[in-house]
Design an enzyme around this catalytic site. Structure first.
Site, PDB file in Angstrom:
ATOM      1  N   HIS A 165      -4.362   1.969   7.928  1.00 31.18           N
ATOM      2  CA  HIS A 165      -3.000   2.524   7.890  1.00 31.18           C
ATOM      3  C   HIS A 165      -2.893   3.641   6.842  1.00 31.18           C
ATOM      4  CE1 HIS A 165       1.478   2.113   8.302  1.00 31.18           C
ATOM      5  NE2 HIS A 165       1.408   2.677   7.102  1.00 31.18           N
ATOM      6  N   GLU A 166      -3.427   3.380   5.647  1.00 30.70           N
ATOM      7  CA  GLU A 166      -3.332   4.382   4.570  1.00 30.70           C
ATOM      8  C   GLU A 166      -4.195   5.613   4.878  1.00 30.70           C
ATOM      9  OE1 GLU A 166      -0.898   3.873   2.765  1.00 30.70           O
ATOM     10  OE2 GLU A 166      -0.713   1.722   3.057  1.00 30.70           O
TER      11      GLU A 166
ATOM     12  N   GLN B  43       2.997   9.996   1.077  1.00 30.58           N
ATOM     13  CA  GLN B  43       4.276   9.288   1.211  1.00 30.58           C
ATOM     14  C   GLN B  43       5.238   9.584   0.068  1.00 30.58           C
ATOM     15  OE1 GLN B  43       2.316   5.296   2.188  1.00 30.58           O
ATOM     16  NE2 GLN B  43       4.232   5.210   3.319  1.00 30.58           N
TER      17      GLN B  43
ATOM     18  N   HIS C  19      -2.372   7.942   6.979  1.00 34.87           N
ATOM     19  CA  HIS C  19      -1.435   8.779   6.208  1.00 34.87           C
ATOM     20  C   HIS C  19      -2.133  10.010   5.638  1.00 34.87           C
ATOM     21  CE1 HIS C  19       2.378   6.745   6.258  1.00 34.87           C
ATOM     22  NE2 HIS C  19       1.877   5.607   5.837  1.00 34.87           N
TER      23      HIS C  19
ATOM     24  N   GLY D 255       0.836  -1.197   0.000  1.00 35.83           N
ATOM     25  CA  GLY D 255       0.000   0.000   0.000  1.00 35.83           C
ATOM     26  C   GLY D 255       0.866   1.240   0.000  1.00 35.83           C
TER      27      GLY D 255
ATOM     28  N   CYS E 216       5.548   0.105   7.623  1.00 36.60           N
ATOM     29  CA  CYS E 216       5.276   1.324   6.861  1.00 36.60           C
ATOM     30  C   CYS E 216       6.481   1.644   5.987  1.00 36.60           C
ATOM     31  CB  CYS E 216       5.026   2.488   7.825  1.00 36.60           C
ATOM     32  SG  CYS E 216       4.687   4.048   6.995  1.00 36.60           S
TER      33      CYS E 216
HETATM   34 ZN    ZN Z   1       2.693   3.812   6.024  1.00 31.14          ZN
END
Ligand code: ZN
Length: 183
Positions: A129-130, A50, A133, A45, A87
């Site tokens: 998790h995404e 990021q 972000h 992912g 991550c």
């Molecule tokens: Zn991450």
């Protein structure tokens, strides 16, 4: 334009991403680039911040093919599941964490259609998790205080060993990953 994966300490990872208003060729090219970077990393992912882009978008593939989600929101979540989460922006660390096991996520796909996805276990974890972000939240903020202390010390140790921090991800990747357990 060359994108690269931003790592912990880069302020863009703490920023709130903006809602995407329209899906144009430029956005399609961005998602293609994100998928290339994700597969190359390799990862399952990758969220736009990021690679330094403050847009509500992430790409993923947990083995069922490449997917893109735009402006995602969690509609429902339930249960609890423990998983060692990693991550791409915090290379070298896996952290055992509890989060909801099941998630119902709504968003828009690359064709501009509304989609809702029911996710369980790994996919549910990836979504959470995404999404973090996109809200400028990193794993450090989801850890217990003890885990955070341990993880920060470990990450400092990993990065201090490098003479050139800009290539941190590539160099840390080659080392044995460290798992921070729940206590
Ligand atoms: Zn991450």
């Amino acid at each position: 334009m060359g994108y690269e994966i931003r790592t912990y300490g880069d302020p863009v990872l703490k920023s709130q991403s903006l809602v995407i208003e329209n899906i144009d060729d430029k956005l399609v090219r961005l998602t293609d680039a994100m998928l290339d970077i994700m597969y190359d990393a390799p990862g399952i992912g990758l969220a736009a911040p990021q690679i330094g882009v403050q847009k509500q978008l992430f790409v993923y593939d947990i083995g069922d093919g490449a997917e893109v989600l735009i402006n995602p929101v969690v509609v429902e979540s339930s249960g609890e599941w423990v998983y060692e989460e990693g991550c791409l922006s915090i290379p070298g660390l896996y952290v055992e964490m509890v989060r909801p096991k099941e998630i119902l996520l709504k968003g828009i796909n690359i064709n501009g259609e509304e989609v809702s996805v029911e996710a369980d276990e790994l996919l549910a974890r990836l979504f959470q998790h995404e999404l973090d972000h996109l809200n400028g939240v990193l794993m450090f903020e989801r850890m217990t205080p003890d885990q955070r202390t341990e993880a920060l010390a470990e990450y400092r140790r990993l990065t201090e060993a490098l003479d050139d921090p800009s290539g941190a991800r590539e160099k840390i990747k080659s080392q044995e990953p460290k798992v921070i357990k729940l206590k």
